[in-house]
Scaffold this motif. Structure first.
Motif: not given
Length: 221
Positions: A123, A175-180
């Motif tokens: 993201a 980072k992905d959409k979940d902030g990972n």
């Protein structure tokens, strides 16, 4: 019939003994077998003198240590010869350009092309560039994708000021959409200017960094 079988076995045994290739050198096992045979066949009324037995066992212990040292020395020589052979073979890489996994790169007056792989759909993707002193000179957000990515840096810092060509390094945080945070693998390229040994390993000197053989992705002229 039984007698005939015994004769056949005897002939076969003798034939095997005659065909056996004699040893050119005695090893520690042969020495130990001779010592055991001597003990088994000694005269019970006149046994082997204790001092003589101790002397022979001491000789066996010394022989075993010498053989072990010799074997270790032979392995050391083999490793050294193998290392030198790898070094001589690696010389053919000099003046060739290699792509390798790593975050160090050299920028010319036009900047540099940065390459990296992202595992997953990001993201957000941020690139941080550092000079050879470890100071951050540039932070930029890009649109990353799952898989191979590139970023062309124009050699300017965060204030738009043109920097000097030289050695730099970079970091990518995706980072992905979940902030990972997603796994990222960086790669770079450079021309091989030399080959050297570090311990028992051969490494390629690019001037701005050193690359191990297992870090190389591709080689081209």
């Amino acid at each position: 019939m039984i007698q005939q079988s015994s004769n056949i076995n005897t002939v076969t045994s003798i034939s095997n003994i005659n065909n056996r290739e004699p040893k050119k050198e005695l090893d520690k096992d042969d020495f130990l077998n001779l010592l055991v045979t001597q003990l088994k066949n000694q005269d019970p009324l006149n046994p082997l003198d204790n001092s003589e037995f101790i002397a022979q066992t001491t000789q066996f212990s010394s022989l075993e240590q010498l053989i072990n040292i010799s074997e270790k020395f032979d392995k050391l020589i083999d490793n050294e010869e193998s290392s030198n052979l790898n070094l001589f073979s690696a010389v053919s890489f000099i003046d060739k350009t290699i792509n390798f996994y790593g975050n160090d790169f050299s920028a010319d007056e036009n900047g540099a092309l940065l390459r990296f792989d992202i595992s997953g759909t990001p993201a957000t993707t941020n690139i941080e560039i550092y000079n050879d002193k470890g100071a951050k000179v540039k932070t930029v957000s890009v649109k990353g994708v799952d898989g191979s990515n590139t970023f062309s840096w124009d050699l300017t810092d965060d204030n738009g000021i043109k920097l000097n060509p030289g050695n730099y390094s970079y970091k990518v945080v995706a980072k992905d959409k979940d902030g990972n945070e997603l796994p990222v693998r960086l790669s770079s390229s450079g021309r091989v200017i030399g080959v050297l040994k570090e311990g028992n390993s051969t490494v390629f000197d690019l001037g701005f960094t050193k690359v191990k053989p297992d870090e190389i992705i591709s080689v081209y002229n």
